[in-house]
Write an enzyme that holds these catalytic residues in place. Structure first.
Site, PDB file in Angstrom:
ATOM      1  N   GLU A 128      25.267  -8.111  26.444  1.00 33.41           N
ATOM      2  CA  GLU A 128      24.325  -7.016  26.651  1.00 33.41           C
ATOM      3  C   GLU A 128      25.107  -5.731  26.948  1.00 33.41           C
ATOM      4  O   GLU A 128      25.998  -5.718  27.797  1.00 33.41           O
ATOM      5  CB  GLU A 128      23.379  -7.342  27.801  1.00 33.41           C
ATOM      6  CG  GLU A 128      22.538  -6.182  28.315  1.00 33.41           C
ATOM      7  CD  GLU A 128      21.699  -5.516  27.239  1.00 33.41           C
ATOM      8  OE1 GLU A 128      21.692  -4.268  27.181  1.00 33.41           O
ATOM      9  OE2 GLU A 128      21.046  -6.236  26.442  1.00 33.41           O
ATOM     10  N   ASP A 152       3.697  -1.424  16.292  1.00 28.47           N
ATOM     11  CA  ASP A 152       5.119  -1.122  16.401  1.00 28.47           C
ATOM     12  C   ASP A 152       5.531   0.109  15.610  1.00 28.47           C
ATOM     13  O   ASP A 152       6.506   0.775  15.949  1.00 28.47           O
ATOM     14  CB  ASP A 152       5.955  -2.312  15.919  1.00 28.47           C
ATOM     15  CG  ASP A 152       5.809  -3.539  16.812  1.00 28.47           C
ATOM     16  OD1 ASP A 152       5.042  -3.463  17.794  1.00 28.47           O
ATOM     17  OD2 ASP A 152       6.460  -4.562  16.526  1.00 28.47           O
ATOM     18  N   GLY A 197      22.434  -8.709  22.575  1.00 32.15           N
ATOM     19  CA  GLY A 197      21.187  -8.156  23.106  1.00 32.15           C
ATOM     20  C   GLY A 197      20.591  -9.074  24.146  1.00 32.15           C
ATOM     21  O   GLY A 197      20.249 -10.227  23.847  1.00 32.15           O
ATOM     22  N   ALA A 231       0.821  -1.210   0.000  1.00 28.51           N
ATOM     23  CA  ALA A 231       0.000   0.000   0.000  1.00 28.51           C
ATOM     24  C   ALA A 231       0.855   1.260   0.000  1.00 28.51           C
ATOM     25  O   ALA A 231       1.892   1.335   0.662  1.00 28.51           O
ATOM     26  CB  ALA A 231      -0.918   0.001   1.212  1.00 28.51           C
ATOM     27  N   GLY A 279      17.735  -8.563  25.918  1.00 27.55           N
ATOM     28  CA  GLY A 279      16.317  -8.336  26.171  1.00 27.55           C
ATOM     29  C   GLY A 279      15.512  -9.593  25.913  1.00 27.55           C
ATOM     30  O   GLY A 279      16.055 -10.704  25.896  1.00 27.55           O
ATOM     31  N   ALA A 290      20.001  -9.164  18.260  1.00 25.20           N
ATOM     32  CA  ALA A 290      18.679  -9.011  18.881  1.00 25.20           C
ATOM     33  C   ALA A 290      18.670  -7.731  19.706  1.00 25.20           C
ATOM     34  O   ALA A 290      18.614  -7.756  20.929  1.00 25.20           O
ATOM     35  CB  ALA A 290      18.356 -10.227  19.750  1.00 25.20           C
ATOM     36  N   VAL A 291      18.737  -6.603  19.004  1.00 27.17           N
ATOM     37  CA  VAL A 291      18.880  -5.308  19.675  1.00 27.17           C
ATOM     38  C   VAL A 291      17.668  -4.408  19.448  1.00 27.17           C
ATOM     39  O   VAL A 291      17.790  -3.196  19.394  1.00 27.17           O
ATOM     40  CB  VAL A 291      20.167  -4.592  19.215  1.00 27.17           C
ATOM     41  CG1 VAL A 291      21.392  -5.312  19.738  1.00 27.17           C
ATOM     42  CG2 VAL A 291      20.223  -4.456  17.697  1.00 27.17           C
ATOM     43  N   HIS A 327      -4.724 -24.467  46.377  1.00 20.91           N
ATOM     44  CA  HIS A 327      -3.443 -25.011  46.830  1.00 20.91           C
ATOM     45  C   HIS A 327      -3.328 -26.467  46.379  1.00 20.91           C
ATOM     46  O   HIS A 327      -4.270 -27.230  46.511  1.00 20.91           O
ATOM     47  CB  HIS A 327      -3.344 -24.945  48.359  1.00 20.91           C
ATOM     48  CG  HIS A 327      -2.102 -25.581  48.907  1.00 20.91           C
ATOM     49  ND1 HIS A 327      -0.871 -24.956  48.850  1.00 20.91           N
ATOM     50  CD2 HIS A 327      -1.898 -26.788  49.492  1.00 20.91           C
ATOM     51  CE1 HIS A 327       0.037 -25.750  49.389  1.00 20.91           C
ATOM     52  NE2 HIS A 327      -0.566 -26.873  49.790  1.00 20.91           N
TER      53      HIS A 327
END
Length: 461
Positions: free
Chosen positions: A200, A307, A177, A114, A179, A265-266, A440
């Protein structure tokens, strides 16, 4: 003009398809445009396939502890390619489910890319089809962020998108990374025998979590055999034979790590390029589309969710934003979202689950606080499961008992977020949580015990 719609949604991830279905249910004629697979990154290359793989890893972990459970066997092997195949089947079922829901709710699915042409027109490449929309929701998501020392080649240096379909495991891997994504893949690969080093930049793993939770995560990952380097930056990756040499700098001291692959993976960056945002004049900052509390951009009739807004890169946040946008477009008045109170979940083992303020954040914000804690080692169900790594920590307003934040690490603690989030939503207190009877033995008893601890009345600790 190919068609006129009350709403055209661009992107069919967990934000886009939820917005489209929600709008259709509210009586709006709706179309959704997707250039790739229905379900977006979450269903195809993120949330869903990774959870399937992590379940495999959890099963494998029990074989590593077989003697603890009195199990003996010879010739055990774990075929990772089968795990990948199973995860893709899970993906396929979910994607087909989204397609069914769109059809059921009479949302028109248009395949293509689009581009905004102004005046409410959305052009779909490559066919050039033009849609006239009274309203547009941009839900194009994000992609893995890269860093200069690591040019992604899709082979030796990869992102989560390549990793999620990688069927041939390397002998060794450096994950950059610490996270959620880095932790999940570190656990997954380590359970399948890969030598993993997790690097990290910040002083601790899970740096967005409460400091006590981060410490527990580091201990647990260390017990799994993951090599952890925190407070360190990666400065180079050089090919060496069939592998790589990775240079890590920690406070001016450099060390070299040899590995077969590097997983970067940052974080993520928004997919806002190529949409034609300049034509209608949609405002962005750092690539993130700017929105108000109703998900509206600065251009009337154009909204953005997920995002691509840069608010909080989580699938359930995108879905929550989708509901706000759809209801706003339909003329309703939805409840504004509180991003600080959004649940956050990481699915390594032990799992990490949290929402709200950490203790440090609460103090910094000027709250007069108390905390309630409980350790999994004192929980009967956790002992029976053989999963005692973990704790819960409640950050509480000391005057009213209001929950300002909840932070957990332990087995299946992501499933406990609902109770705590609902308590917060209904303005419940630690006193009421302490009154509540929990079955429990269950892991959920840690919530009651932590609430009682905040009141100085913990029984089992």
């Amino acid at each position: 003009m190919a068609g006129e719609y009350d709403l055209v949604v661009i992107g069919a991830g967990p934000g886009g398809y939820v917005a489209a279905i929600g709008a259709a249910q509210l009586g709006l004629k709706t179309a959704i445009v997707e250039r790739d697979e229905l379900g977006g990154v979450c269903l195809n290359w993120g949330c869903i396939p990774s959870k399937a793989l992590l379940k495999n890893a959890e099963v494998v972990s029990y074989f590593h502890r077989a003697e603890e459970f009195g199990l003996k066997f010879d010739g055990f092997s774990a075929d990772y390619a089968v795990a990948i195949e199973r995860s893709r089947k899970v993906v396929d079922r979910n994607v087909r489910g989204v397609g069914y829901l769109l059809r059921k709710n009479e949302v028109e699915h248009i395949a293509g890319e689009a581009i905004l042409r102004g005046g409410g027109i959305v052009e779909v490449a490559p066919e050039g089809q033009r849609l006239q929309a009274k309203n547009i929701v941009i839900a194009t998501g994000a992609r893995p962020r890269t860093i200069p020392p690591f040019p992604i080649d899709g082979d030796r240096i990869i992102t989560s998108k390549e990793a999620i379909v990688l069927s041939d495991l390397p002998q060794s891997m450096v994950i950059v990374g610490g996270g959620a994504i880095g932790l999940e893949f570190a656990y997954l690969y380590r359970m399948y025998g890969v030598a993993v080093t997790l690097v990290e930049l910040l002083p601790r793993l899970a740096p967005n979590e409460d400091q006590e939770i981060s410490r527990q995560v580091e201990r647990s990952m260390g017990r799994h055999g993951v090599n952890i380097i925190t407070g360190a930056g990666v400065t180079a990756a050089v090919q060496e034979g069939n592998g790589l040499k990775v240079t890590v700098d920690k406070a001016g001291n450099q060390q070299t790590l040899s590995c077969d692959k590097v997983l970067v993976a940052v974080g993520v960056q928004p997919n806002s390029e190529g949409l034609g945002l300049d034509t209608p004049g949609v405002a962005t900052e750092g690539g993130n589309i700017q929105v108000d509390s109703s998900m509206a951009t600065n251009v009337p009739g154009i909204y953005a969710i997920g995002d691509v807004t840069g608010k909080l890169a989580l699938a359930h946040v995108a879905s929550a934003q989708a509901a706000v946008a759809a209801e706003t477009i339909a003329g309703q008045e939805p409840r504004p979202l509180d991003y600080a109170m959004m649940p956050r979940a990481t699915y390594c083992q032990p799992q990490i689950a949290s929402f709200g303020l950490t203790e440090a954040q609460a103090v910094e914000a000027g709250h007069d606080i108390k905390t309630g804690k409980f350790n999994l080692q004192a929980n009967g169900k956790a002992l029976g499961m053989g999963e005692t790594d973990g704790m819960i920590k409640l950050v509480v307003d000391s005057r009213y008992g209001e929950i300002l934040g909840a932070h957990m690490v332990g087995p299946e603690v992501t499933e406990l977020l609902g109770e705590l989030s609902l308590t917060r939503l209904l303005e419940g207190t630690t006193l009421e949580l302490g009154w509540m009877v929990h079955a429990h033995p269950t892991i959920s008893e840690i919530i009651k015990e932590a609430a009682l601890d905040a009141e100085g009345r913990a029984v089992h600790m």
